[in-house]
Design a protein around this motif. Structure first.
Motif, mmCIF file in Angstrom:
data_model
loop_
_atom_site.group_PDB
_atom_site.id
_atom_site.type_symbol
_atom_site.label_atom_id
_atom_site.label_comp_id
_atom_site.label_asym_id
_atom_site.label_seq_id
_atom_site.Cartn_x
_atom_site.Cartn_y
_atom_site.Cartn_z
ATOM 1 N N LYS A 174 0.647 -1.357 -0.418
ATOM 2 C CA LYS A 174 -0.388 -0.031 0.050
ATOM 3 C C LYS A 174 1.068 1.539 0.241
ATOM 4 O O LYS A 174 0.490 2.148 -0.846
ATOM 5 C CB LYS A 174 -0.985 0.034 1.173
ATOM 6 N N ALA A 175 1.597 1.798 1.070
ATOM 7 C CA ALA A 175 2.759 2.774 0.686
ATOM 8 C C ALA A 175 3.104 2.948 -0.044
ATOM 9 O O ALA A 175 3.907 2.135 -1.162
ATOM 10 C CB ALA A 175 3.903 2.306 1.851
ATOM 11 N N PRO A 176 3.486 3.710 -0.429
ATOM 12 C CA PRO A 176 3.892 4.788 -1.917
ATOM 13 C C PRO A 176 4.866 4.759 -2.107
ATOM 14 O O PRO A 176 6.633 4.619 -1.205
ATOM 15 C CB PRO A 176 3.719 6.688 -1.773
ATOM 16 N N GLN A 177 5.773 4.143 -3.205
ATOM 17 C CA GLN A 177 7.124 3.790 -3.347
ATOM 18 C C GLN A 177 8.714 4.609 -3.348
ATOM 19 O O GLN A 177 9.013 4.035 -2.517
ATOM 20 C CB GLN A 177 6.898 3.661 -4.559
ATOM 21 N N GLN A 178 8.358 6.093 -2.852
ATOM 22 C CA GLN A 178 8.640 7.151 -3.192
ATOM 23 C C GLN A 178 9.118 6.846 -1.050
ATOM 24 O O GLN A 178 10.286 6.940 -0.727
ATOM 25 C CB GLN A 178 8.683 8.940 -3.352
ATOM 26 N N ALA A 179 8.265 6.576 -0.436
ATOM 27 C CA ALA A 179 8.431 6.142 0.826
ATOM 28 C C ALA A 179 8.895 5.396 1.367
ATOM 29 O O ALA A 179 9.794 5.614 2.169
ATOM 30 C CB ALA A 179 6.460 6.750 1.486
ATOM 31 N N ILE A 180 9.336 4.394 0.871
ATOM 32 C CA ILE A 180 9.373 2.710 0.886
ATOM 33 C C ILE A 180 10.812 3.122 0.649
ATOM 34 O O ILE A 180 11.867 3.262 1.553
ATOM 35 C CB ILE A 180 8.947 1.879 0.565
ATOM 36 N N VAL A 181 11.187 4.080 -0.549
ATOM 37 C CA VAL A 181 12.893 3.921 -1.160
ATOM 38 C C VAL A 181 13.092 4.753 0.177
ATOM 39 O O VAL A 181 14.338 4.157 0.579
ATOM 40 C CB VAL A 181 12.148 4.924 -2.516
#
Ligand code: SF4
Ligand code: SF4
Length: 135
Positions: free
Chosen positions: A120-127
Motif C-alpha cells: 500500500k505504501a507509496p514507492q517514494q516512501a519505501i525508498v
C-alpha cells in the motif's frame, strides 16, 4: 586508569568524527533550547535536540547513539533555522545515523515490514525509508 583513558580516547575520536561528518562544531551550542522548542518530533525523542548537543559536548556519545532521536528526526531543519549560533542539530543527527548505518547496523529489517504495508505504501516512501533506516 588505563582503561578509563582508553575510553576517553574512543569518545574524543568519535566526537571528532561526528564533527567532521556533520561539518558542525559542537561547542558552538550555548544551550538556548530554541531547537528543541521548534522541533516537531522532540516530544517523542528520548533525548531532545538541545540535549543531544549537550550530551555530545560532555562526551556522552553512547547515550545519544542508543536513543531514538536520530531515527525520529525528519530533517525539516527547523532546529537550524531557529539556532542563533547557526548550528544544525539535523546535520549532527544525520552524521550519527550515517556512522551507525556504515557499520552495517540496520535500524529496520526489511523482512520484518508487513507485506500489506509494503503493497500500500507509496514507492517514494519505501525508498526514502530504506535509505534512512537500512545500511
Ligand atoms: S531537523 Fe530533526 S532535529 Fe531538527 S527540528 Fe527537524 S526533526 Fe527536529
Ligand atoms: S538552538 Fe542552537 S545554540 Fe540553541 S540549544 Fe539548539 S543548537 Fe544549541
Amino acid at each position: 586508569m588505563k582503561i578509563k583513558l582508553a575510553q576517553e580516547d574512543i569518545q574524543s575520536s568519535l566526537i571528532r568524527k561526528i564533527e567532521r561528518v556533520s561539518g558542525e562544531v559542537l561547542k558552538m551550542c550555548y544551550q538556548c533550547g530554541n531547537c528543541s522548542g521548534g522541533c516537531p518530533v522532540s516530544y517523542d525523542m528520548e533525548i531532545t535536540p538541545s540535549q543531544v548537543m549537550r550530551f555530545l559536548q560532555l562526551g556522552r556519545v553512547e547515550e545519544v547513539a542508543n536513543a531514538n532521536s536520530m531515527w525520529l528526526c525528519v530533517g525539516c531543519l527547523q532546529c537550524y533555522s531557529r539556532c542563533p549560533k547557526g548550528v544544525s542539530v539535523a546535520a549532527v543527527l544525520e552524521a550519527m545515523r550515517q556512522m551507525t548505518l556504515r557499520k552495517g547496523t540496520d535500524h529496520d529489517r526489511i523482512k520484518d515490514i508487513p507485506f500489506p504495508f509494503l503493497k500500500k505504501a507509496p514507492q517514494q516512501a519505501i525508498v526514502c525509508g530504506f535509505r534512512k533506516f537500512v545500511s
